[in-house]
Scaffold this active site. Structure first.
Site, mmCIF file in Angstrom:
data_model
loop_
_atom_site.group_PDB
_atom_site.id
_atom_site.type_symbol
_atom_site.label_atom_id
_atom_site.label_comp_id
_atom_site.label_asym_id
_atom_site.label_seq_id
_atom_site.Cartn_x
_atom_site.Cartn_y
_atom_site.Cartn_z
ATOM 1 N N GLY B 435 0.810 -1.223 0.000
ATOM 2 C CA GLY B 435 0.000 0.000 0.000
ATOM 3 C C GLY B 435 0.837 1.264 0.000
ATOM 4 O O GLY B 435 0.566 2.203 -0.745
ATOM 5 N N GLU B 458 13.235 9.459 -28.504
ATOM 6 C CA GLU B 458 14.484 8.960 -29.115
ATOM 7 C C GLU B 458 14.237 7.616 -29.798
ATOM 8 O O GLU B 458 15.064 6.711 -29.750
ATOM 9 C CB GLU B 458 15.609 8.806 -28.082
ATOM 10 C CG GLU B 458 15.902 10.019 -27.214
ATOM 11 C CD GLU B 458 16.249 11.270 -28.020
ATOM 12 O OE1 GLU B 458 16.454 11.170 -29.232
ATOM 13 O OE2 GLU B 458 16.299 12.350 -27.410
#
Lengths: 697, 697
Positions: B435, B458
């Site tokens: 969590g 790229e």
């Protein structure tokens, strides 16, 4: 906002227009969109959605135009306003719980009332006595008190038994003292607690006379009903920003020896007798078990539509977006629609198939659950009638226990698998949108980030798989000892044992039932393999966790493949859908199953469910199915019937005006375009033209 | 912010303390952290990092305490201030480019100067003439003008040839008219353009006398140098919020017939002769090719450390976090450290292995690139000396072309693979934190979100794989026709052909070199399979894209496995590291390779590189390696030497004070705790106590 200059206003999108491309897509498929939508959701639900959508769209409180721009404080402020208005509308239009859920779905953001309207009310209802209903539930239903469900602690997540908060019974004044002994015992992650709630159901270790009785629920008032300031000895607040879900005030809570009266311990199942100070054991410990199964089944059903939002956006955009010429094209034929590239189809169309697969699976789970509830109720009634004095055995107390155990295990496996597929699938959809997928205006990023906690809550997707395997191992032992119940799990385990020595020879490429059986075979093979490790080789539980994860995943995949197949052959399906639509759904079934088989190929080999040659052929079959499904992609996502207002996405617009919408949001809605930078490093000024003009350096 | 009440200040974390748990971990391993760090980064780099870190930490402009709380406008304002200060410090301390990069890495957020300091300067330097250097580059280096590199358009991403923006040559007044003909031609996603830049290098289709010559770079002033307001006929702004990277002002730009003088077309490679108005062809078209290879190699090297940040955080937290008792434990033995669970190890430790694998691979790539550059320069010089009058052939003009082609293909494959592993690995690290991984304070979410564009820019990670395969197919054809160059790709293709008819029989479990060879075999098998599909069966390029993606991934995995192995056997490695550390690195190599082999099992089967039995044994070997590496996990991540200031993570703190830090940030730094809600739906008030108190309903 400076409005666009005239020459910008006159600019159009280069040909071809997105709208024309989508129109062509829709013309090229004979899927009956309305028929399919009505079959999936029912006509009533679709009409209800329309009706509620109209109310929301017209209300300025629900305006979404600044959602992607606002910081957390403005977002949560707006979300509180939305929560309030939803409640007002509920009263005004006399909305049912179901209507309220539909409105929340359309709004598509958690509000600070989220946990009040669900977990707080449900817990009071299910775990409170009639007296407690009067005292707490009725006021909560009227929003006179606002509450939350406080279980998780800073240092303690899934393991409820490890909770530190204590509730000590004081026999002298018939009260409980609720206390947080350490920083790690602070309640944490509690939705609606941070800012909204004035009450909390606090899970705390019950202590009577120094003896511990495990975690129990206590109603604790935490803020003043008038000033909304924290009460004395209560330290409460918001836990801060998160990866998503930032319109929710997940909170923390520390209690310093806070006293609550006896009536504040929710006492439907177990209680403290105030006279003797004795603990009274729970009457029906498996009730909560049933609720969790229900919650998980809902997550499975939702996982289909959660993913479908991403797939809708990505599919429409990939039909509008064009990049490069086809490599083998001769001459200048123009750029190709991205959806024509097989690599894009391979990433997107199996996810499209998964949306339907998960939808039918979730629907099946919920039907089974409801049938079981009815049967249980009927049996209990009959048993009470037949002999009201005889002391009932455990099986009678909970006559559906066996089916419920199977349902419980299946719901764990499917919750883990379905939410993982949906969460990871959304990110795959975002990437399939290329660079623009990264813009908030894609509508996928926020949705993905808000969904991610589902992979952790209601049972962490890794942890849950242990429960599935515990059940499968137990079933396998029962089958081996001849004491198995009659259910599908026993059936597939027995079928495997019967053919283990003669081999499988599933015709996965030509026969649908063989394809389903191959998935079942793999589950059974892995189950008996795990049983061998655990019972014969006596391997530690911990050493088998990776095997268990694989087994649970295999079980879930089998269930999904089977559910999709069952839905297709159902009489109600065949009578609701026309031939063409059914044929495409059948292809989606095969795509989902074969694509899964291909991805998990090594387990299908090693269990001898298929041959290596069949896997090679499966790859070819998948590529063929992609080609056959591709023309129907746009109409298939249309069938999910997401209104543009719900998607809030430039890329996923029904009308294909992708670039116009991106430009409008960036150029006309974006508040950052109100400020002017001073770009020179030696200048002490940062923003030149802004009400907040200041020098920071 | 209301400070914590006295009773809260006294609360401590329940035993055991995080610091004690980490101390125990560190005591249980004999990895030489400093030695390993110096070997990986060099002592000089580590000292430089320390020196620069001290400067940044002490400067209030770089304060990170509000980073996770601020909305976009405050964030980008703060980031502009940081950008300015970095520039001031560069001047003050006379920082080299390398120092500046180190400072940016430590800061770990993009600033609005990002693209000025990189792409704008690089483009001017590499594509400008000496005259243009004087006119633009020198002023840009002094930050007298601020620029960006504007290539991508709203409707056009990877396909540069599809760009719509035009630059039309006007022979009469020797100017170019730069124009955006459609909305879709708006420059989009351009870093530093939205708010910071006053100049842009605009890529536009050069048109002379009605004829198109393809995209070329033009320097265009877009904002006034004093007021910073857009110039006439320029529409420019920020494109709005994104999934991450929100401290960068990615922008849009539309130009309405904007004229620039002849000198503004960057003319090092191709140019327009102003006298004749004729186009002069580029002298050396492969120069840019080299730059892209360099950029991609850098991305590969970075992918190791990008992932290592997530692995550092997750590993430390999984050593501090405890959940549940071991399932087979007798009695109350207390909760188990999460890192002891094999399922957690299986998720985390292969990623730990990948961080080192990618680091060594990236380092190897950059070394090869630099060697090649040197060799090219030397050959060019020699060739010029030997015959200055002879017209050079194409191979002489670029004598390293062949090695560069191999490097280029490898850099494409590795960029695609490395950034995918890092991006997806970060999300796996986040989930491994349970969590709390979802909290912004984990430090993983923001980092992950900021990194994700790397998977697209790229060269999109899917698109790039086509370039890899084009090269592999070409190499395979050359090998078959006996005309192959001497490089590693030809070597593995030849080795496969030589043994194709006798079989492989790699001893992957006992021999490291066989393990590497098995990866090579798979690449060669898939290459010849693809060649068969393309050249013999004449299948369309589009129908093979999925096969190409698999082949490119296989190639990248081979390169990484090989690079890791090569690094281990290198003399400099063996002399730099002590025996224990080397032994653990060797286990990491085997874990990376065997875990990859197991995940890709079906390709290893079907290419007959391994048997089914070997895969089963591989699974066991992986589990064994996890057990052996686990005691060293904390020290291994320590070796990456990330300062806490850089990680900015509660969960990843070196001292293990995880819960104290989470609580401090939530309770004392969180600005939302300044406001008080009015929680009642019928009340028109939203926030009761806040300077902005208002009623919205």
């Amino acid at each position: 906002m400076p409005s666009n200059p005239g020459w910008v206003k006159q600019l159009t999108v280069a040909e071809p227009q997105g709208g024309d491309l989508l129109a062509k897509e829709r013309a090229g498929s004979n899927i009956n969109v309305d028929q399919l939508a009505e079959y999936m959701f029912t006509k009533e639900t679709l009409e209800k959605r329309e009706r509620i959508l109209k109310i929301l769209v017209e209300d300025p409180v629900f305006d979404k135009s600044q959602n992607y721009f606002q910081g957390r404080e403005s977002r949560i402020e707006a979300s509180l306003a939305k929560g309030k208005r939803l409640r007002q509308l509920t009263v005004k239009h006399n909305w049912t719980q179901d209507d309220y859920v539909v409105a929340n779905d359309l709004l598509s953001e958690p509000t600070p009332y989220g946990l009040h309207a669900t977990m707080f009310l449900v817990t009071l209802r299910e775990q409170g006595t009639p007296e407690q209903h009067k005292l707490f539930l009725e006021r909560a239903q009227k929003y006179e008190i606002i509450g939350c469900y406080a279980q998780t602690e800073l240092g303690h997540g899934s393991n409820v038994r490890g909770l530190e908060t204590t509730a000590t019974w004081n026999q002298n004044d018939k009260t409980f003292t609720i206390h947080s002994p350490h920083l790690t015992s602070s309640k944490w992650w509690i939705g609606s607690l941070g800012k909204a709630a004035n009450h909390a159901v606090v899970m705390a270790q019950l202590i009577i006379d120094g003896k511990r009785y495990g975690p129990h629920p206590f109603v604790v008032q935490i803020r003043d009903l008038k000033t909304h300031e924290p009460l004395e000895n209560v330290h409460v607040g918001d836990i801060g920003p998160k990866f998503g879900y930032n319109t929710m005030d997940n909170g923390f809570l520390l209690l310093n020896h806070v006293k609550v009266p006896h009536v504040n311990m929710l006492a439907r199942f177990s209680r403290v007798d105030p006279g003797s100070g004795k603990y009274v054991r729970p009457a029906n410990p498996s009730a909560v078990y049933g609720t969790l199964t229900w919650v998980r089944s809902t997550i499975v059903l939702q996982s289909g539509s959660v993913l479908a939002r991403g797939v809708t956006i990505a599919t429409r955009y990939c039909a509008v977006r064009r990049q490069f010429q086809d490599m083998d094209a001769k001459g200048n034929v123009g750029e190709n629609q991205v959806i024509n590239y097989t690599m894009v189809q391979y990433r997107l169309l199996p996810l499209l198939a998964a949306t339907f697969a998960l939808h039918f699976t979730g629907r099946g789970m919920i039907r089974l659950y409801e049938e079981n509830q009815k049967r249980t109720a009927a049996k209990q009634e009959a048993s009470q009638l037949s002999d009201s004095n005889r002391r009932p055995g455990p099986e009678e107390l909970n006559p559906g226990a066996d089916l419920l155990a199977d349902l419980h295990a299946t719901s764990c496996a499917l919750k883990s698998y379905g939410s993982t597929v949906a969460g990871e699938g959304l990110e795959a959809c975002r990437r399939a949108c290329g660079g623009h997928g990264y813009s908030s205006f894609s509508g996928i990023g926020t949705w993905y980030a808000d969904y991610l906690p589902t992979l952790t809550w209601e049972g962490d997707n890794y942890m849950l798989t242990q429960q599935v395997c515990r059940y499968l191992l137990k079933s396998a032992r029962a089958v081996l000892s001849g004491k198995a119940s009659e259910n599908d799990t026993s059936r597939i385990l027995k079928a495997f044992l019967a053919r283990r020595d003669t081999g499988a020879a599933f015709d996965v490429l030509a026969s649908d039932t063989d394809l389903v059986d191959a998935f079942a075979w793999r589950v059974a093979y892995l189950t008996f393999e795990a049983l061998q490790h655990r019972d014969v080789e006596k391997q530690s539980w911990n050493s088998l966790l990776v095997d268990f994860y694989r087994l649970s995943t295999a079980h879930a995949q089998y269930m999904v493949v089977k559910s999709f197949y069952d839905a297709l052959v159902e009489e109600s399906t065949r009578s609701s859908l026309d031939r063409q639509t059914l044929a495409v759904l059948h292809k989606l079934f095969r795509l989902f199953a074969l694509h899964t088989l291909e991805r998990e190929a090594s387990e299908f080999f090693s269990s001898s469910a298929t041959t290596v040659r069949q896997i090679t052929l499966t790859r070819k079959a998948v590529m063929k199915l992609l080609e056959e499904i591709r023309p129907h992609a746009v109409r298939l996502v249309d069938s999910w019937k997401f209104p543009d207002w719900q998607l809030d996405s430039s890329l996923g617009r029904y009308d294909g005006k992708v670039y116009e919408d991106m430009f409008y949001r960036a150029s006309e809605l974006n508040p950052l375009n109100k400020v002017v930078f001073d770009p020179y490093p030696d200048s002490p000024v940062l923003f030149k033209k802004d009400e907040r003009t200041k020098s920071k350096l």
